[in-house]
Write an enzyme that holds these catalytic residues in place. Structure first.
Site, mmCIF file in Angstrom:
data_model
loop_
_atom_site.group_PDB
_atom_site.id
_atom_site.type_symbol
_atom_site.label_atom_id
_atom_site.label_comp_id
_atom_site.label_asym_id
_atom_site.label_seq_id
_atom_site.Cartn_x
_atom_site.Cartn_y
_atom_site.Cartn_z
ATOM 1 N N HIS A 208 61.937 38.998 111.555
ATOM 2 C CA HIS A 208 63.237 39.496 112.027
ATOM 3 C C HIS A 208 63.443 39.132 113.502
ATOM 4 O O HIS A 208 63.460 39.992 114.388
ATOM 5 C CB HIS A 208 63.246 41.009 111.834
ATOM 6 C CG HIS A 208 64.557 41.693 111.903
ATOM 7 N ND1 HIS A 208 65.485 41.452 112.898
ATOM 8 C CD2 HIS A 208 65.106 42.637 111.102
ATOM 9 C CE1 HIS A 208 66.535 42.220 112.710
ATOM 10 N NE2 HIS A 208 66.333 42.951 111.620
ATOM 11 N N GLU B 177 66.735 35.067 111.149
ATOM 12 C CA GLU B 177 65.486 35.508 110.539
ATOM 13 C C GLU B 177 65.053 34.611 109.388
ATOM 14 O O GLU B 177 65.755 34.512 108.381
ATOM 15 C CB GLU B 177 65.656 36.935 110.019
ATOM 16 C CG GLU B 177 66.253 37.889 111.045
ATOM 17 C CD GLU B 177 66.683 39.206 110.428
ATOM 18 O OE1 GLU B 177 66.025 39.647 109.454
ATOM 19 O OE2 GLU B 177 67.668 39.793 110.905
#
Length: 292
Positions: free
Chosen positions: A160, A260
């Site tokens: 992330h 991500e």
């Protein structure tokens, strides 16, 4: 865990004022910091460059909390795909350092999530998982999962990555033109026609895509390379959501965007017993590549 005396001189185990533990990396090629909780890298600054990652200035980095910024590890599920903590168990679990070595150009670290922690939190599943960091002129992260259970098991995950921009209103993501995406704000499936630009909240899963991306921000360009990933999440909370996020400035959305590497949405994988999957991202700066 690797004993402190076995660490190379470029790597130190430190604690902050709240007692949270970090691996602090000081190398001629790079300065970096990784929290043992979550195997969460919060800083990576190649020599002579600005930071590769964005970290919230409001996050006190207290133990037991999921950090806001850097590269949270979402595993073994992404978002709220399954019951339990958002983005899985990895972010708030303590990882163990298995290996640390340095050479003239980089530092290499390997951490694992202890088996007893996995068994306690996911008692009906069988997994082993490790994460490898290679830190130098680029940031390389590889998350490797092996299914040790007795039947097929779904895996969704993401690295992330919070990336810095000078001004989100002038930033764009290229490399996704023609790609389909799921708009998580309304559930629609759409096709990206142009570079991704930002003038409101964005929360999308792009799928059937494995090519490299670029984040362009004024004169700065970050390159994002992925392996073992056919999906990429692009997220910026914009103003209203920023006001409700924990440990996040109201105007934090102006200087960050998440891009991500993922196995999310249609790209979630089903692992058979004994099979292994590696999700990898490499983040680098175009100018540094050209100077090598």
């Amino acid at each position: 865990m690797l004993q402190t005396e076995a660490l190379p001189p470029e790597v130190r185990l430190v604690s902050n004022q709240h007692g949270r533990r970090f691996l602090q990396i000081e190398h001629p090629a790079v300065q970096a910091c990784i929290a043992l909780q979550g195997a969460h890298i919060i800083e990576c600054i190649p020599a002579g460059q600005p930071p590769l990652l964005w970290m919230s200035p409001m996050d006190p980095c207290k133990p037991g909390t999921a950090l806001r910024g850097g590269v949270p590890v979402c595993w073994p599920w992404f978002a709220d795909e399954r019951d339990g903590p958002a983005h899985g168990i990895a972010r708030t679990s303590d990882w163990q350092l298995l290996e640390a070595r340095a050479d003239s150009t980089s530092v290499h670290l390997v951490l694992r999530l202890p088996q007893e922690d996995i068994a306690r939190q996911l008692p009906d599943e069988g997994w082993t998982v490790k994460i490898e960091f290679t830190l130098g002129v680029a940031l390389e992260i590889a998350l490797t999962t092996t299914h040790t259970g007795t039947g097929p098991q779904r895996l969704s995950q993401a690295l992330h990555s919070y990336l810095p921009v000078a001004d989100i209103a002038k930033a764009e993501v290229t490399g996704l033109q023609g790609c389909c995406y799921i708009d998580k704000l309304n559930g629609a499936t759409l096709t990206q026609q142009t570079a991704v630009r930002f003038d409101a909240e964005v929360d999308r899963i792009y799928f059937n895509h494995n090519a490299d991306l670029q984040l362009r921000s004024r004169t700065d360009v970050l390159d994002i390379h992925r392996e073992g990933s056919e999906s990429v999440v692009v997220w910026n909370p914009w103003l209203e959501k920023s006001r409700h996020l924990s440990q996040f400035p109201d105007d934090g959305y102006r200087t960050m965007v998440c891009i991500e590497a993922a196995n999310a949405g249609p790209d979630g994988r089903t692992l058979e017993p004994g099979s292994t999957h590696t999700l990898k991202t490499v983040i680098s700066r175009t100018s540094s590549k050209q100077s090598r």
